[in-house]
Design an enzyme around this catalytic site. Sequence first.
Site, PDB file in Angstrom:
ATOM      1  N   THR A  75      -0.085   1.512  10.082  1.00 28.19           N
ATOM      2  CA  THR A  75      -1.202   2.435   9.894  1.00 28.19           C
ATOM      3  C   THR A  75      -2.778   1.944  10.090  1.00 28.19           C
ATOM      4  O   THR A  75      -3.737   2.683   9.687  1.00 28.19           O
ATOM      5  CB  THR A  75      -1.306   2.240   7.963  1.00 28.19           C
ATOM      6  OG1 THR A  75      -1.476   1.058   7.492  1.00 28.19           O
ATOM      7  CG2 THR A  75       0.229   2.919   7.528  1.00 28.19           C
ATOM      8  N   SER A  90      -6.679  -9.461  10.778  1.00 28.58           N
ATOM      9  CA  SER A  90      -6.728  -8.315  10.089  1.00 28.58           C
ATOM     10  C   SER A  90      -6.885  -7.273  11.136  1.00 28.58           C
ATOM     11  O   SER A  90      -7.942  -7.023  12.055  1.00 28.58           O
ATOM     12  CB  SER A  90      -7.927  -8.042   9.512  1.00 28.58           C
ATOM     13  OG  SER A  90      -8.414  -6.742   9.122  1.00 28.58           O
ATOM     14  N   SER A  91      -5.658  -6.530  11.445  1.00 27.87           N
ATOM     15  CA  SER A  91      -5.400  -5.460  12.621  1.00 27.87           C
ATOM     16  C   SER A  91      -6.461  -4.329  12.417  1.00 27.87           C
ATOM     17  O   SER A  91      -7.445  -3.994  13.547  1.00 27.87           O
ATOM     18  CB  SER A  91      -4.190  -4.708  12.279  1.00 27.87           C
ATOM     19  OG  SER A  91      -4.229  -3.487  13.286  1.00 27.87           O
ATOM     20  N   ASN A  92      -6.817  -3.884  11.322  1.00 30.95           N
ATOM     21  CA  ASN A  92      -7.938  -2.610  10.913  1.00 30.95           C
ATOM     22  C   ASN A  92      -9.213  -3.479  11.435  1.00 30.95           C
ATOM     23  O   ASN A  92     -10.117  -2.751  12.196  1.00 30.95           O
ATOM     24  CB  ASN A  92      -7.927  -2.138   9.922  1.00 30.95           C
ATOM     25  CG  ASN A  92      -8.597  -2.721   8.779  1.00 30.95           C
ATOM     26  OD1 ASN A  92      -9.898  -2.784   8.663  1.00 30.95           O
ATOM     27  ND2 ASN A  92      -7.828  -3.610   7.995  1.00 30.95           N
ATOM     28  N   GLU A 117       3.083  -5.763   8.685  1.00 31.50           N
ATOM     29  CA  GLU A 117       3.269  -4.493   8.083  1.00 31.50           C
ATOM     30  C   GLU A 117       4.524  -3.817   9.193  1.00 31.50           C
ATOM     31  O   GLU A 117       5.369  -3.371   8.745  1.00 31.50           O
ATOM     32  CB  GLU A 117       2.011  -3.433   8.401  1.00 31.50           C
ATOM     33  CG  GLU A 117       2.532  -2.033   8.148  1.00 31.50           C
ATOM     34  CD  GLU A 117       1.159  -1.168   8.481  1.00 31.50           C
ATOM     35  OE1 GLU A 117       1.683  -0.057   8.674  1.00 31.50           O
ATOM     36  OE2 GLU A 117       0.232  -1.555   8.168  1.00 31.50           O
ATOM     37  N   CYS A 147       0.914  -1.367   0.000  1.00 29.90           N
ATOM     38  CA  CYS A 147      -0.165   0.023  -0.104  1.00 29.90           C
ATOM     39  C   CYS A 147       0.972   1.327   0.129  1.00 29.90           C
ATOM     40  O   CYS A 147       1.686   1.244   0.711  1.00 29.90           O
ATOM     41  CB  CYS A 147      -0.950  -0.077   1.302  1.00 29.90           C
ATOM     42  SG  CYS A 147      -1.813   1.548   1.355  1.00 29.90           S
TER      43      CYS A 147
END
Length: 315
Positions: A171, A229-231, A131, A101
Amino acid sequence: MAQLSKKLLLAAPRGFCAGVDRAIQIVEKALTKYGAPVYVRHEIVHNRYVVENLEKKGAVFVDELSDVPENVPVIFSAHGVAKSVPAEAEEREMFYIDATCPLVSKVHREAERHDKDDMEIILIGHKGHPEVIGTMGQLPDGRIQLVETVEDARNYNPAKPEAGLAYLTQTTLSVDETKDIVDVLKKRFPHISSPKKEDICYATTNRQAAVKELAKHCDGVLVIGAPNSSNSMRLVEVANKAGCAISEMVQRASDIPWKKLEKCQTIGITAGASAPEELVEEVVDAFRKRFDITVEEITNSEEHVTFKLPRVLES
């Protein structure tokens, strides 16, 4: 007997962000241009439904480059990779496409710039997340120090107090928790250098704000996403902290915790940045089969961000 009724509130924005959309397009266009198989190092995004659909089209997901045979294209995931990964690919003369990204790449460049200026670098993030591994891997071991919690920030001691200090962030973090960590660091180190532009991505920020708004009107919230999935996980936490006692992660409609939602009259639904809209529709359809439902969308902000594809795939 009359069918029970439920009200569903859909958060907007929800689901795919521009970085995820770009990464999936990269795999699909590579398959069209080069034919199957196309190899992908790690899950392109953290969603099994997306990964399995790409597998059906001819993508092969592997853990490491050593699992990739000769003379096939390989794609690096949206989460970013350590510098050692493209270096290994080049040493093997592999053809690779980087689907990192652009907002993660921005953090990588910031790390390089601070290192060039001989600054000590703190990365706020979660240990072991791809990430974080990729960002820390932009520099030699020990050049970036990981801070995960407010407590870590309180206990952090610079190795070189005379050097400048800078912080970066993963992020996909919780906006509120990250602010608490940053506040501690700024109080302890008033001259710490901040990112010129917020590292937490626009999509993470927008989806968390949308869930906060959603939670005000619901007695239960479902977050469609994946446990890795962190988000998506942050959305569950945000809904809970915003006052929604029942905040659950579901990967598919088959995961809906019907028993927990029994007494909920108004149920909020959102999706993490790597979850496609088809899964939202699947969940709504599952409610429709059981209840007399009304569906309403609560729009908190609008998104118009797009990212260009790598040049090699544009033709």
